[in-house]
Design a protein around this motif. Structure first.
Motif, mmCIF file in Angstrom:
data_model
loop_
_atom_site.group_PDB
_atom_site.id
_atom_site.type_symbol
_atom_site.label_atom_id
_atom_site.label_comp_id
_atom_site.label_asym_id
_atom_site.label_seq_id
_atom_site.Cartn_x
_atom_site.Cartn_y
_atom_site.Cartn_z
ATOM 1 N N VAL A 195 0.401 -1.068 0.388
ATOM 2 C CA VAL A 195 0.017 -0.606 0.252
ATOM 3 C C VAL A 195 0.644 1.797 -0.096
ATOM 4 O O VAL A 195 0.817 2.267 -0.871
ATOM 5 C CB VAL A 195 -0.668 -0.193 1.230
ATOM 6 N N LEU A 196 2.155 1.441 0.792
ATOM 7 C CA LEU A 196 2.914 2.546 0.899
ATOM 8 C C LEU A 196 3.409 2.640 -0.215
ATOM 9 O O LEU A 196 4.346 3.818 -1.047
ATOM 10 C CB LEU A 196 3.415 2.268 2.130
ATOM 11 N N PHE A 197 3.928 2.019 -0.852
ATOM 12 C CA PHE A 197 5.080 1.477 -2.436
ATOM 13 C C PHE A 197 3.556 2.442 -3.479
ATOM 14 O O PHE A 197 3.412 3.287 -4.518
ATOM 15 C CB PHE A 197 5.256 0.282 -2.664
ATOM 16 N N SER A 198 1.780 1.819 -3.167
ATOM 17 C CA SER A 198 1.481 1.930 -4.287
ATOM 18 C C SER A 198 1.154 3.168 -4.255
ATOM 19 O O SER A 198 1.182 4.745 -5.268
ATOM 20 C CB SER A 198 0.112 1.903 -4.193
ATOM 21 N N PHE A 199 1.643 4.288 -3.112
ATOM 22 C CA PHE A 199 1.004 5.553 -2.928
ATOM 23 C C PHE A 199 1.983 6.188 -3.476
ATOM 24 O O PHE A 199 1.979 7.268 -4.303
ATOM 25 C CB PHE A 199 0.461 6.305 -0.834
ATOM 26 N N SER A 200 3.639 5.826 -3.377
ATOM 27 C CA SER A 200 4.655 6.662 -3.301
ATOM 28 C C SER A 200 4.907 6.720 -4.587
ATOM 29 O O SER A 200 5.107 7.447 -5.482
ATOM 30 C CB SER A 200 6.239 6.422 -2.814
ATOM 31 N N PHE A 201 4.423 5.297 -5.847
ATOM 32 C CA PHE A 201 3.816 5.282 -7.274
ATOM 33 C C PHE A 201 3.541 6.558 -7.940
ATOM 34 O O PHE A 201 4.007 6.841 -8.391
ATOM 35 C CB PHE A 201 4.094 3.456 -7.135
ATOM 36 N N SER A 202 2.157 6.047 -6.788
ATOM 37 C CA SER A 202 0.800 7.085 -7.792
ATOM 38 C C SER A 202 1.659 8.556 -7.468
ATOM 39 O O SER A 202 1.899 9.480 -8.368
ATOM 40 C CB SER A 202 0.044 6.815 -7.082
ATOM 41 N N ARG A 203 2.388 8.989 -6.530
ATOM 42 C CA ARG A 203 2.920 10.807 -6.623
ATOM 43 C C ARG A 203 3.860 10.561 -7.126
ATOM 44 O O ARG A 203 4.348 11.704 -7.628
ATOM 45 C CB ARG A 203 2.700 10.661 -4.781
ATOM 46 N N LYS A 204 4.656 10.068 -6.351
ATOM 47 C CA LYS A 204 6.683 10.463 -7.525
ATOM 48 C C LYS A 204 6.504 10.246 -9.054
ATOM 49 O O LYS A 204 7.697 10.351 -9.212
ATOM 50 C CB LYS A 204 7.490 10.040 -6.724
ATOM 51 N N ARG A 205 6.092 8.886 -8.764
ATOM 52 C CA ARG A 205 6.188 8.610 -10.276
ATOM 53 C C ARG A 205 5.215 8.793 -11.383
ATOM 54 O O ARG A 205 5.934 9.698 -11.879
ATOM 55 C CB ARG A 205 6.456 7.018 -10.346
ATOM 56 N N LEU A 206 3.983 8.914 -10.932
ATOM 57 C CA LEU A 206 2.999 9.170 -11.696
ATOM 58 C C LEU A 206 2.784 11.080 -11.749
ATOM 59 O O LEU A 206 2.006 11.754 -12.441
ATOM 60 C CB LEU A 206 2.054 7.878 -12.096
ATOM 61 N N GLN A 207 2.969 11.279 -10.625
ATOM 62 C CA GLN A 207 3.096 12.802 -10.266
ATOM 63 C C GLN A 207 1.445 13.236 -10.384
ATOM 64 O O GLN A 207 1.320 14.414 -11.106
ATOM 65 C CB GLN A 207 3.986 13.502 -11.791
ATOM 66 N N LEU A 208 0.802 11.721 -9.832
ATOM 67 C CA LEU A 208 -0.356 12.267 -9.079
ATOM 68 C C LEU A 208 -0.384 13.744 -8.219
ATOM 69 O O LEU A 208 0.284 13.302 -7.373
ATOM 70 C CB LEU A 208 -1.527 11.250 -8.703
ATOM 71 N N SER A 209 -1.685 13.662 -7.561
ATOM 72 C CA SER A 209 -1.752 14.865 -6.703
ATOM 73 C C SER A 209 -1.386 14.193 -5.351
ATOM 74 O O SER A 209 -2.034 12.624 -5.565
ATOM 75 C CB SER A 209 -3.173 15.229 -6.818
ATOM 76 N N ALA A 210 -1.889 14.716 -4.522
ATOM 77 C CA ALA A 210 -1.243 14.069 -3.226
ATOM 78 C C ALA A 210 -2.777 13.303 -2.970
ATOM 79 O O ALA A 210 -2.731 11.841 -2.625
ATOM 80 C CB ALA A 210 -0.841 14.483 -2.097
ATOM 81 N N LYS A 211 -3.776 13.819 -3.002
ATOM 82 C CA LYS A 211 -5.402 13.613 -2.827
ATOM 83 C C LYS A 211 -5.563 12.408 -3.277
ATOM 84 O O LYS A 211 -5.809 11.148 -2.781
ATOM 85 C CB LYS A 211 -5.950 14.857 -2.573
ATOM 86 N N GLN A 212 -5.020 11.914 -4.640
ATOM 87 C CA GLN A 212 -5.417 10.967 -5.291
ATOM 88 C C GLN A 212 -4.600 10.403 -5.249
ATOM 89 O O GLN A 212 -5.410 9.025 -5.098
ATOM 90 C CB GLN A 212 -5.694 11.958 -7.297
ATOM 91 N N SER A 213 -3.328 9.793 -5.077
ATOM 92 C CA SER A 213 -2.562 8.918 -4.593
ATOM 93 C C SER A 213 -3.386 8.056 -3.499
ATOM 94 O O SER A 213 -3.080 7.556 -2.907
ATOM 95 C CB SER A 213 -1.443 9.701 -4.030
#
Length: 356
Positions: A97-115
């Motif tokens: 789950v934590l990897f999922s958050f970092s992937f969305s936020r840092k790799r895909l550059q999605l917003s923090a809320k969407q991540s």
């Protein structure tokens, strides 16, 4: 009250602690867990850490990493405690789950809320939640693979820290293989590569061949050493088991190609949002990041198609699909949070009221 982005990781950690860890010993061990736990017990009792056994007979069908972790937990907290044997699954699910958050936020550059939405959807998806409280192999393979994908994505998209990224990608990909063989390579990594090449394209890598080779060597080294150890240590048995496993996908639990087409139902409470998130003509003008949405959609659908090509099918084999599906669903949820107050069309509001 506005919550700072720096606290989102703590929110996810708290959610995982509540979802995966309490009452791990309530449900009886199922047959898959029993095999894992018996092998773990014999590791501790007979020191069978490499040439693994179950009920005194060779047990080489699955790589031993999850069983090692179960055995180590049992050594610390007691072999008779069911919660101790399941504890590594809860921990690795939290890592996922934590990897999922970092992937969305840092790799895909999605917003923090969407991540945050994507990671919470993942944590509360039915089969993720079930596997995180269950002492089997699948969750380990896919959690480690997402770690490998996390660093591989960075290697593809940036020239910075290329050796670090490829070394860590190789490490996690190798650990995934040591958890359940090539399952996650086929069901999660290959669909990721298809989606990445389709959406983001590949840059020229002539200057990064050495670092990419490093990743391959690390992954191959970690993936092959145990197979070589059992082959040279017990070659006849290892060969017989390998032959049996090689034909299993074609002969056992065979289902038609369309068996997985209801895959989005495996997300449980997110079934309707997950289905809506697959409707590209509807969402393509509504999502905040169309390129990332295309990537998650192709990743999800590619995983389903590839799994559908394998004759042997079981519902639990859809577990890796839930990882990109949670990301994909977050685009729809983000749209609803952002625009729901001004939506007038009942065709858009009805699914929300029906589901929630």
């Amino acid at each position: 009250m506005k919550i700072s982005e720096k606290h989102y990781s703590y929110i996810l950690l708290a959610a995982c602690l509540l979802l995966f860890f309490p009452h791990l010993d309530v449900l009886y061990a199922n047959i898959m867990e029993a095999r894992n736990f018996n092998t773990a017990r014999e590791m501790l009792e007979h020191n069978n850490w490499v040439l693994t056994t179950m009920n005194g007979e060779a047990r080489y069908e699955k790589p031993p990493l999850p069983t090692w972790l179960a055995a180590l937990s049992a050594a610390l907290f007691g072999i008779t405690k069911l919660w101790a044997l399941r504890l590594p699954s809860a921990i690795i699910s939290t890592v996922l789950v934590l990897f999922s958050f970092s992937f969305s936020r840092k790799r895909l550059q999605l917003s923090a809320k969407q991540s945050l939405y994507a990671s919470l959807i993942l944590a509360t998806s039915f089969y993720i939640l079930f596997s995180g409280r269950n002492g089997t192999w699948d969750i380990f393979a896919h959690a480690f693979m997402l770690g490998g994908i996390y660093f591989l994505f960075q290697f593809f998209s940036s020239t910075k820290h290329k050796y670090r990224n490829t070394a860590l990608a190789g490490l996690f990909i190798g650990l995934s293989f040591m958890s359940k063989g090539p399952v996650s390579h086929f069901a999660l990594l290959l669909p990721f590569l298809i989606a990445y090449i389709w959406v983001f394209k590949l840059r020229t890598y002539k200057t990064r061949i050495v670092s990419f080779t490093l990743m391959i060597l690390i992954a191959l080294g970690l993936s092959s050493w145990w197979a070589l150890a059992i082959y040279f240590g017990d070659s006849d048995t290892a060969t017989a088991i390998a032959d049996k496993e090689a034909t299993a996908w074609a002969n056992r639990n065979t289902r038609p190609f369309y068996y997985y087409w209801s895959f989005f139902t495996q997300s449980g409470i997110w079934t309707i949002p997950a289905f809506v998130s697959l409707l590209y003509p509807y969402l393509k003008t509504r999502v905040a990041n169309l390129k990332a949405y295309r990537f998650s959609l192709i990743w999800t659908l590619a995983a389903v198609v590839l799994l559908s090509c394998i004759p042997e099918k079981k519902s639990r084999y859809l577990l890796p699909v839930l990882i990109p599906l949670a990301l994909n669903t977050s685009f729809y949820i983000e749209y609803l949070v952002r625009r729901f107050s001004v939506l007038k069309d009942k065709r858009e509001t009805f699914p929300v009221f029906f589901n929630f």
